[in-house]
Design a protein around this motif. Sequence first.
Motif, PDB file in Angstrom:
ATOM      1  N   ARG A 176     -11.444  -2.985   6.349  1.00  0.00           N
ATOM      2  CA  ARG A 176     -11.129  -1.586   6.667  1.00  0.00           C
ATOM      3  C   ARG A 176     -11.734  -0.709   5.582  1.00  0.00           C
ATOM      4  O   ARG A 176     -12.063  -1.173   4.495  1.00  0.00           O
ATOM      5  CB  ARG A 176      -9.609  -1.367   6.701  1.00  0.00           C
ATOM      6  CG  ARG A 176      -8.903  -2.034   7.848  1.00  0.00           C
ATOM      7  CD  ARG A 176      -9.311  -1.524   9.216  1.00  0.00           C
ATOM      8  NE  ARG A 176      -9.010  -0.130   9.421  1.00  0.00           N
ATOM      9  CZ  ARG A 176      -7.862   0.311   9.923  1.00  0.00           C
ATOM     10  NH1 ARG A 176      -6.920  -0.541  10.307  1.00  0.00           N
ATOM     11  NH2 ARG A 176      -7.653   1.604  10.063  1.00  0.00           N
ATOM     12  N   LEU A 177     -11.846   0.552   5.877  1.00  0.00           N
ATOM     13  CA  LEU A 177     -12.216   1.547   4.878  1.00  0.00           C
ATOM     14  C   LEU A 177     -10.908   2.076   4.297  1.00  0.00           C
ATOM     15  O   LEU A 177     -10.086   2.650   5.017  1.00  0.00           O
ATOM     16  CB  LEU A 177     -13.023   2.673   5.516  1.00  0.00           C
ATOM     17  CG  LEU A 177     -14.354   2.249   6.128  1.00  0.00           C
ATOM     18  CD1 LEU A 177     -14.996   3.413   6.868  1.00  0.00           C
ATOM     19  CD2 LEU A 177     -15.294   1.693   5.078  1.00  0.00           C
ATOM     20  N   ALA A 178     -10.703   1.845   3.011  1.00  0.00           N
ATOM     21  CA  ALA A 178      -9.429   2.198   2.382  1.00  0.00           C
ATOM     22  C   ALA A 178      -9.098   3.678   2.538  1.00  0.00           C
ATOM     23  O   ALA A 178      -7.934   4.045   2.681  1.00  0.00           O
ATOM     24  CB  ALA A 178      -9.439   1.810   0.905  1.00  0.00           C
ATOM     25  N   CYS A 179     -10.111   4.521   2.585  1.00  0.00           N
ATOM     26  CA  CYS A 179      -9.844   5.962   2.705  1.00  0.00           C
ATOM     27  C   CYS A 179      -9.352   6.345   4.095  1.00  0.00           C
ATOM     28  O   CYS A 179      -8.857   7.453   4.287  1.00  0.00           O
ATOM     29  CB  CYS A 179     -11.086   6.768   2.352  1.00  0.00           C
ATOM     30  SG  CYS A 179     -12.433   6.660   3.556  1.00  0.00           S
ATOM     31  N   GLN A 180      -9.472   5.442   5.062  1.00  0.00           N
ATOM     32  CA  GLN A 180      -9.088   5.757   6.438  1.00  0.00           C
ATOM     33  C   GLN A 180      -7.779   5.091   6.864  1.00  0.00           C
ATOM     34  O   GLN A 180      -7.320   5.295   7.983  1.00  0.00           O
ATOM     35  CB  GLN A 180     -10.198   5.323   7.394  1.00  0.00           C
ATOM     36  CG  GLN A 180     -11.518   6.012   7.137  1.00  0.00           C
ATOM     37  CD  GLN A 180     -11.433   7.515   7.324  1.00  0.00           C
ATOM     38  OE1 GLN A 180     -11.081   7.985   8.394  1.00  0.00           O
ATOM     39  NE2 GLN A 180     -11.736   8.263   6.275  1.00  0.00           N
ATOM     40  N   LEU A 181      -7.173   4.288   5.993  1.00  0.00           N
ATOM     41  CA  LEU A 181      -5.963   3.556   6.356  1.00  0.00           C
ATOM     42  C   LEU A 181      -4.775   4.467   6.594  1.00  0.00           C
ATOM     43  O   LEU A 181      -4.547   5.416   5.849  1.00  0.00           O
ATOM     44  CB  LEU A 181      -5.563   2.588   5.243  1.00  0.00           C
ATOM     45  CG  LEU A 181      -6.399   1.339   5.079  1.00  0.00           C
ATOM     46  CD1 LEU A 181      -5.869   0.537   3.904  1.00  0.00           C
ATOM     47  CD2 LEU A 181      -6.407   0.511   6.332  1.00  0.00           C
ATOM     48  N   ASP A 182      -4.014   4.144   7.620  1.00  0.00           N
ATOM     49  CA  ASP A 182      -2.716   4.781   7.848  1.00  0.00           C
ATOM     50  C   ASP A 182      -1.677   3.774   7.366  1.00  0.00           C
ATOM     51  O   ASP A 182      -1.439   2.759   8.017  1.00  0.00           O
ATOM     52  CB  ASP A 182      -2.525   5.100   9.328  1.00  0.00           C
ATOM     53  CG  ASP A 182      -1.195   5.785   9.613  1.00  0.00           C
ATOM     54  OD1 ASP A 182      -0.535   6.257   8.655  1.00  0.00           O
ATOM     55  OD2 ASP A 182      -0.814   5.842  10.786  1.00  0.00           O
ATOM     56  N   LEU A 183      -1.109   4.022   6.211  1.00  0.00           N
ATOM     57  CA  LEU A 183      -0.128   3.100   5.639  1.00  0.00           C
ATOM     58  C   LEU A 183       1.150   3.120   6.454  1.00  0.00           C
ATOM     59  O   LEU A 183       1.802   4.150   6.568  1.00  0.00           O
ATOM     60  CB  LEU A 183       0.207   3.496   4.207  1.00  0.00           C
ATOM     61  CG  LEU A 183      -0.851   3.247   3.169  1.00  0.00           C
ATOM     62  CD1 LEU A 183      -0.408   3.810   1.833  1.00  0.00           C
ATOM     63  CD2 LEU A 183      -1.156   1.779   3.051  1.00  0.00           C
ATOM     64  N   THR A 184       1.488   1.985   7.026  1.00  0.00           N
ATOM     65  CA  THR A 184       2.714   1.884   7.804  1.00  0.00           C
ATOM     66  C   THR A 184       3.576   0.712   7.352  1.00  0.00           C
ATOM     67  O   THR A 184       4.699   0.562   7.821  1.00  0.00           O
ATOM     68  CB  THR A 184       2.398   1.715   9.300  1.00  0.00           C
ATOM     69  OG1 THR A 184       1.560   0.570   9.461  1.00  0.00           O
ATOM     70  CG2 THR A 184       1.699   2.948   9.859  1.00  0.00           C
ATOM     71  N   ALA A 185       3.045  -0.119   6.441  1.00  0.00           N
ATOM     72  CA  ALA A 185       3.773  -1.303   5.975  1.00  0.00           C
ATOM     73  C   ALA A 185       3.200  -1.718   4.623  1.00  0.00           C
ATOM     74  O   ALA A 185       2.152  -1.215   4.196  1.00  0.00           O
ATOM     75  CB  ALA A 185       3.629  -2.441   6.981  1.00  0.00           C
ATOM     76  N   ASN A 186       3.862  -2.658   3.972  1.00  0.00           N
ATOM     77  CA  ASN A 186       3.342  -3.217   2.733  1.00  0.00           C
ATOM     78  C   ASN A 186       2.041  -3.952   3.039  1.00  0.00           C
ATOM     79  O   ASN A 186       1.954  -4.670   4.040  1.00  0.00           O
ATOM     80  CB  ASN A 186       4.336  -4.187   2.116  1.00  0.00           C
ATOM     81  CG  ASN A 186       5.616  -3.508   1.689  1.00  0.00           C
ATOM     82  OD1 ASN A 186       5.657  -2.297   1.472  1.00  0.00           O
ATOM     83  ND2 ASN A 186       6.672  -4.272   1.577  1.00  0.00           N
ATOM     84  N   ILE A 187       1.049  -3.754   2.183  1.00  0.00           N
ATOM     85  CA  ILE A 187      -0.238  -4.432   2.368  1.00  0.00           C
ATOM     86  C   ILE A 187      -0.773  -4.931   1.040  1.00  0.00           C
ATOM     87  O   ILE A 187      -0.350  -4.486  -0.026  1.00  0.00           O
ATOM     88  CB  ILE A 187      -1.295  -3.506   3.018  1.00  0.00           C
ATOM     89  CG1 ILE A 187      -1.566  -2.279   2.134  1.00  0.00           C
ATOM     90  CG2 ILE A 187      -0.919  -3.136   4.437  1.00  0.00           C
ATOM     91  CD1 ILE A 187      -2.770  -1.455   2.579  1.00  0.00           C
ATOM     92  N   ALA A 188      -1.707  -5.861   1.123  1.00  0.00           N
ATOM     93  CA  ALA A 188      -2.476  -6.303  -0.033  1.00  0.00           C
ATOM     94  C   ALA A 188      -3.924  -5.933   0.260  1.00  0.00           C
ATOM     95  O   ALA A 188      -4.399  -6.045   1.383  1.00  0.00           O
ATOM     96  CB  ALA A 188      -2.324  -7.797  -0.247  1.00  0.00           C
TER      97      ALA A 188
END
Length: 96
Positions: free
Chosen positions: A78-90
């Motif tokens: 993924r492109l980190a700048c485009q992520l929609d954070l909805t849960a814990n991620i690594a």
Amino acid sequence: MADFCKISFPGSNFVPITLECHENLSEHLTIQNSPVLFGCRTGICGTCLVEIIGNIPPPQLDEQEMLETLAPKNPNTRLACQLDLTANIAIQTLEQ
């Protein structure tokens, strides 16, 4: 009450950070707190291409087109700048 998401960086010395869900990573990740590099911060340069471990919403069409060019054989990128954070991620940087 806000929900929070934890972002960790396995394989690095960076400590996990916690952000409110739906925050934009590109506004919070820096060279001091993450291994993720950012260029344009709008999803067109590909500098912040990373591998995600965790559940996140699928990419929007523009991001998907960029991912098909940059990492066509890796469905976890993924492109980190485009992520929609909805849960814990690594987040792991990709080996170039």
